[in-house]
Write an enzyme that holds these catalytic residues in place. Structure first.
Site, PDB file in Angstrom:
ATOM      1  N   ASN A 173       0.892  -1.213   0.031  1.00 34.03           N
ATOM      2  CA  ASN A 173       0.034  -0.031  -0.151  1.00 34.03           C
ATOM      3  C   ASN A 173       0.704   1.308   0.087  1.00 34.03           C
ATOM      4  OD1 ASN A 173      -2.143   2.016   0.887  1.00 34.03           O
ATOM      5  ND2 ASN A 173      -0.935   2.023   2.510  1.00 34.03           N
TER       6      ASN A 173
ATOM      7  N   SER B  72      -3.910   2.750  -8.574  1.00 36.82           N
ATOM      8  CA  SER B  72      -4.722   3.950  -8.714  1.00 36.82           C
ATOM      9  C   SER B  72      -5.344   3.918  -9.981  1.00 36.82           C
ATOM     10  CB  SER B  72      -3.801   5.161  -8.419  1.00 36.82           C
ATOM     11  OG  SER B  72      -4.513   6.199  -8.634  1.00 36.82           O
TER      12      SER B  72
ATOM     13  N   TYR C 188       4.006   9.208 -10.823  1.00 39.12           N
ATOM     14  CA  TYR C 188       2.919   8.421 -10.136  1.00 39.12           C
ATOM     15  C   TYR C 188       1.929   7.335 -11.071  1.00 39.12           C
ATOM     16  CZ  TYR C 188      -0.756   7.671  -6.931  1.00 39.12           C
ATOM     17  OH  TYR C 188      -1.819   6.987  -6.167  1.00 39.12           O
ATOM     18  N   ALA C 189       1.507   8.328 -11.964  1.00 39.48           N
ATOM     19  CA  ALA C 189       0.915   7.250 -13.260  1.00 39.48           C
ATOM     20  C   ALA C 189       1.693   6.254 -13.715  1.00 39.48           C
ATOM     21  CB  ALA C 189       0.327   8.181 -14.281  1.00 39.48           C
ATOM     22  N   ALA C 190       2.919   6.540 -14.137  1.00 36.08           N
ATOM     23  CA  ALA C 190       3.442   5.221 -14.454  1.00 36.08           C
ATOM     24  C   ALA C 190       3.961   4.380 -13.513  1.00 36.08           C
ATOM     25  CB  ALA C 190       5.118   5.609 -15.089  1.00 36.08           C
ATOM     26  N   SER C 191       4.246   4.676 -12.561  1.00 36.25           N
ATOM     27  CA  SER C 191       4.439   3.407 -11.205  1.00 36.25           C
ATOM     28  C   SER C 191       3.014   2.835 -10.886  1.00 36.25           C
ATOM     29  CB  SER C 191       4.841   4.330  -9.997  1.00 36.25           C
ATOM     30  OG  SER C 191       3.856   4.837  -9.364  1.00 36.25           O
ATOM     31  N   LYS C 192       2.088   3.426 -10.952  1.00 37.61           N
ATOM     32  CA  LYS C 192       0.638   2.718 -10.685  1.00 37.61           C
ATOM     33  C   LYS C 192       0.450   2.096 -11.831  1.00 37.61           C
ATOM     34  CE  LYS C 192       0.095   3.901  -6.453  1.00 37.61           C
ATOM     35  NZ  LYS C 192       0.293   2.972  -5.180  1.00 37.61           N
TER      36      LYS C 192
END
Length: 248
Positions: free
Chosen positions: A85, A138, A160-164
């Protein structure tokens, strides 16, 4: 749901979604391992029982990850549930984002998820022929970020978008790999949810079907299902808990 006496590792357990997950699991009789960089005292005060282990450190550190898993097995003998998480979120755009910003989000959100999964599965979950892995991704990893603010500045950044998105792809890969060992791997993809990461972000709730911001308990309830034995036929799933923002 059948969860009593299971053992769960929850990262990012000091607050927000991680805290809600740990508390809800404890109410089901689960022994919880609270992992965070910060003290989990506030979470411990809310647990339904006193069977817990607090492990404080940097989840991006491979040695800390191994030590956490080893401490869990030493205390409880096995690991049934892993909830990846913990996360960070830079809101800089691609023009202003630094390599440090990029690495922080990728290492915290994706690399740590890989390391904890590897350390829990091999050999512990695989030897036990049982496991439940739940990764918090996400909707940003699906649609590139929820638009917020008139100029879009509140949208989560590209790292963030790439990691999620990577977490979602990893979830599906792991599910295929570990299915034969009775280990499931699923992801819960929150939309706008009231946590430290979203504090002060001006979400346009008129875009949602359910016109309120989500709560950590909304996400934790979805995690609880995937963590249970009743979810034995569900794997490689990405459950969007987002108030309907992703409908169209």
């Amino acid at each position: 749901m059948t969860l009593k006496d299971d053992v769960a590792i929850v990262t990012g357990a000091a607050s927000g979604i991680g805290q809600a997950v740990a508390v809800q699991l404890s109410k089901q009789g689960v022994h919880v391992v609270l992992v965070d960089l910060n003290s989990c005292e506030a979470t411990i005060e809310k647990l339904a029982h006193d069977s817990y282990l607090e492990c404080l450190g940097d989840i991006r550190d491979a040695e800390f990850v191994k030590a956490t898993v080893n401490r869990t097995v030493e205390k409880y003998g096995e690991i049934h549930i892993l909830v990846n998480n913990a996360g960070t979120c830079s809101r800089k755009n691609i023009e202003t984002m630094t390599f440090e910003d990029w690495s922080r989000d990728l290492d915290t959100n994706l690399k740590a998820t890989f390391m904890f999964t590897q350390a829990c599965v091999y050999p512990h979950m695989k030897d036990a022929q049982y496991g439940r892995i739940i990764n918090i991704s996400s909707v940003s990893g699906i649609n590139g970020g929820v638009t917020s603010g008139e100029d879009g500045t509140g949208r989560s950044g590209p790292a963030y978008a790439a990691s999620k998105g990577g977490v979602i792809a990893l979830t599906k890969w792991v599910a295929k790999e570990l299915g034969p060992f009775n280990i499931t791997c699923n992801s819960v993809a929150p939309g706008a949810t009231l946590t430290a990461i979203t504090t002060g972000v001006p979400y346009n709730l008129d875009q949602q079907v359910i016109k309120r911001i989500g709560t950590p308990d909304d996400i934790a309830s979805a995690v609880l299902y995937f963590a249970s034995r009743e979810a034995s036929y569900a794997t490689a799933q990405v459950l969007k808990v987002d108030g309907g923002i992703s409908i169209g």
